[in-house]
Structures are given as C-alpha cells and as structure tokens.
Design a protein around this motif. Structure first.
Motif, PDB file in Angstrom:
ATOM      1  N   MET A  81      -2.989   4.244  10.445  1.00 50.47           N
ATOM      2  CA  MET A  81      -4.345   3.615  10.946  1.00 50.47           C
ATOM      3  C   MET A  81      -3.993   3.714  12.451  1.00 50.47           C
ATOM      4  O   MET A  81      -2.932   3.197  12.894  1.00 50.47           O
ATOM      5  CB  MET A  81      -4.530   2.654  10.309  1.00 50.47           C
ATOM      6  N   LYS A  82      -5.260   3.956  13.060  1.00 55.32           N
ATOM      7  CA  LYS A  82      -5.199   3.570  14.745  1.00 55.32           C
ATOM      8  C   LYS A  82      -5.350   2.118  14.982  1.00 55.32           C
ATOM      9  O   LYS A  82      -5.999   1.324  14.120  1.00 55.32           O
ATOM     10  CB  LYS A  82      -6.431   4.114  15.234  1.00 55.32           C
ATOM     11  N   VAL A  83      -4.577   1.594  15.738  1.00 53.96           N
ATOM     12  CA  VAL A  83      -4.319   0.388  16.313  1.00 53.96           C
ATOM     13  C   VAL A  83      -4.027   0.130  17.662  1.00 53.96           C
ATOM     14  O   VAL A  83      -3.235   0.821  18.474  1.00 53.96           O
ATOM     15  CB  VAL A  83      -3.182  -0.486  15.611  1.00 53.96           C
ATOM     16  N   MET A  84      -4.905  -0.725  18.492  1.00 55.27           N
ATOM     17  CA  MET A  84      -4.713  -0.914  19.590  1.00 55.27           C
ATOM     18  C   MET A  84      -4.046  -2.095  19.998  1.00 55.27           C
ATOM     19  O   MET A  84      -4.425  -3.170  19.390  1.00 55.27           O
ATOM     20  CB  MET A  84      -6.361  -1.029  20.479  1.00 55.27           C
ATOM     21  N   ILE A  85      -2.823  -1.842  20.686  1.00 56.82           N
ATOM     22  CA  ILE A  85      -2.267  -3.060  21.030  1.00 56.82           C
ATOM     23  C   ILE A  85      -2.409  -3.682  22.385  1.00 56.82           C
ATOM     24  O   ILE A  85      -2.613  -2.835  23.321  1.00 56.82           O
ATOM     25  CB  ILE A  85      -0.684  -2.927  20.958  1.00 56.82           C
ATOM     26  N   ARG A  86      -2.940  -4.834  22.722  1.00 53.83           N
ATOM     27  CA  ARG A  86      -2.967  -5.294  24.188  1.00 53.83           C
ATOM     28  C   ARG A  86      -2.460  -6.754  24.217  1.00 53.83           C
ATOM     29  O   ARG A  86      -2.041  -7.390  23.491  1.00 53.83           O
ATOM     30  CB  ARG A  86      -4.573  -5.180  24.427  1.00 53.83           C
ATOM     31  N   LYS A  87      -2.377  -7.153  25.580  1.00 53.67           N
ATOM     32  CA  LYS A  87      -1.824  -8.297  26.081  1.00 53.67           C
ATOM     33  C   LYS A  87      -2.836  -9.207  26.943  1.00 53.67           C
ATOM     34  O   LYS A  87      -3.502  -8.391  27.878  1.00 53.67           O
ATOM     35  CB  LYS A  87      -0.324  -8.304  26.921  1.00 53.67           C
ATOM     36  N   ASP A  88      -3.169 -10.185  26.385  1.00 59.31           N
ATOM     37  CA  ASP A  88      -4.114 -11.019  27.245  1.00 59.31           C
ATOM     38  C   ASP A  88      -3.538 -11.505  28.676  1.00 59.31           C
ATOM     39  O   ASP A  88      -2.407 -11.481  28.717  1.00 59.31           O
ATOM     40  CB  ASP A  88      -4.947 -12.038  26.577  1.00 59.31           C
ATOM     41  N   GLY A 137      -0.543 -13.800  28.354  1.00 59.59           N
ATOM     42  CA  GLY A 137       0.784 -12.990  27.764  1.00 59.59           C
ATOM     43  C   GLY A 137       0.751 -12.936  26.229  1.00 59.59           C
ATOM     44  O   GLY A 137       1.664 -12.441  25.682  1.00 59.59           O
ATOM     45  N   THR A 138      -0.520 -13.293  25.436  1.00 65.30           N
ATOM     46  CA  THR A 138      -0.421 -13.057  24.129  1.00 65.30           C
ATOM     47  C   THR A 138      -0.837 -11.779  23.775  1.00 65.30           C
ATOM     48  O   THR A 138      -1.905 -11.288  24.201  1.00 65.30           O
ATOM     49  CB  THR A 138      -1.542 -14.100  23.684  1.00 65.30           C
ATOM     50  N   LEU A 139       0.162 -11.200  22.827  1.00 61.54           N
ATOM     51  CA  LEU A 139      -0.163  -9.912  22.201  1.00 61.54           C
ATOM     52  C   LEU A 139      -1.054  -9.871  21.073  1.00 61.54           C
ATOM     53  O   LEU A 139      -1.154 -10.912  20.040  1.00 61.54           O
ATOM     54  CB  LEU A 139       1.253  -9.368  21.541  1.00 61.54           C
ATOM     55  N   SER A 140      -1.993  -8.883  21.015  1.00 60.40           N
ATOM     56  CA  SER A 140      -2.787  -8.766  19.716  1.00 60.40           C
ATOM     57  C   SER A 140      -3.056  -7.196  19.441  1.00 60.40           C
ATOM     58  O   SER A 140      -2.748  -6.372  20.074  1.00 60.40           O
ATOM     59  CB  SER A 140      -4.149  -9.657  20.205  1.00 60.40           C
ATOM     60  N   ALA A 141      -3.418  -7.199  18.455  1.00 59.37           N
ATOM     61  CA  ALA A 141      -3.568  -5.703  17.581  1.00 59.37           C
ATOM     62  C   ALA A 141      -5.160  -5.856  17.138  1.00 59.37           C
ATOM     63  O   ALA A 141      -5.707  -6.756  16.524  1.00 59.37           O
ATOM     64  CB  ALA A 141      -2.712  -5.621  16.346  1.00 59.37           C
ATOM     65  N   TYR A 142      -5.874  -4.757  17.558  1.00 63.56           N
ATOM     66  CA  TYR A 142      -7.193  -4.430  17.012  1.00 63.56           C
ATOM     67  C   TYR A 142      -7.251  -3.170  16.264  1.00 63.56           C
ATOM     68  O   TYR A 142      -6.750  -2.164  16.748  1.00 63.56           O
ATOM     69  CB  TYR A 142      -8.268  -4.252  18.291  1.00 63.56           C
TER      70      TYR A 142
END
Length: 72
Positions: free
Chosen positions: A1-8, A11-16
């Motif tokens: 599945m497609k997942v976008m990984i980002r950091k706010d 510095g918190t990592l999240s997955a969308y």
C-alpha cells in the motif's frame, strides 16, 4: 500500500495512508533506522518499509506492506 512518511516541526514521524484516509504517529521503530524494517503506528498497525538510504529526505511516499498483528 502507498504510505507517506513525514516529520513535523517537532521531529515526530507520522505515516499517512491515503487509501484509508488514516494518519498516525510512528511510535516504534524495530531497527536503528526505519528503512527496511518494521514500524508501529499509534493505532497498532505494523508496517514493513522498503530499504532506502538513512538520509532519505522526508516527506516521501513509499510502497509499504502491512504486517499481521496490528489492529484493524
């Protein structure tokens, strides 16, 4: 599945996950770096991320695999 990984900005990592319209913080990384290993999201989902360089720029969309053992 497609997942976008980002950091706010904190510095918190999240997955969308667009297909599920789900965004959750990454609460656990099974290896010293997340690429090529398992990460656990706050909702209990475990995702296997592809191998990538440790200095891969974020945000990035990757093809991840959901691993059994996570909540629905």
């Amino acid at each position: 599945m497609k997942v976008m990984i980002r950091k706010d900005s904190k510095g918190t990592l999240s997955a969308y996950v667009p297909k599920k319209d789900l965004e959750e913080p990454i609460v656990s990384i099974a290896r010293p770096q997340m690429w090529g290993g398992l990460v656990t999201l706050a909702n209990g989902w475990r995702l296997e991320l592809p191998e990538m360089a440790a200095d891969t720029a974020l945000p990035i969309t990757v093809e991840a695999r959901r691993v059994a053992g996570g909540e629905d």
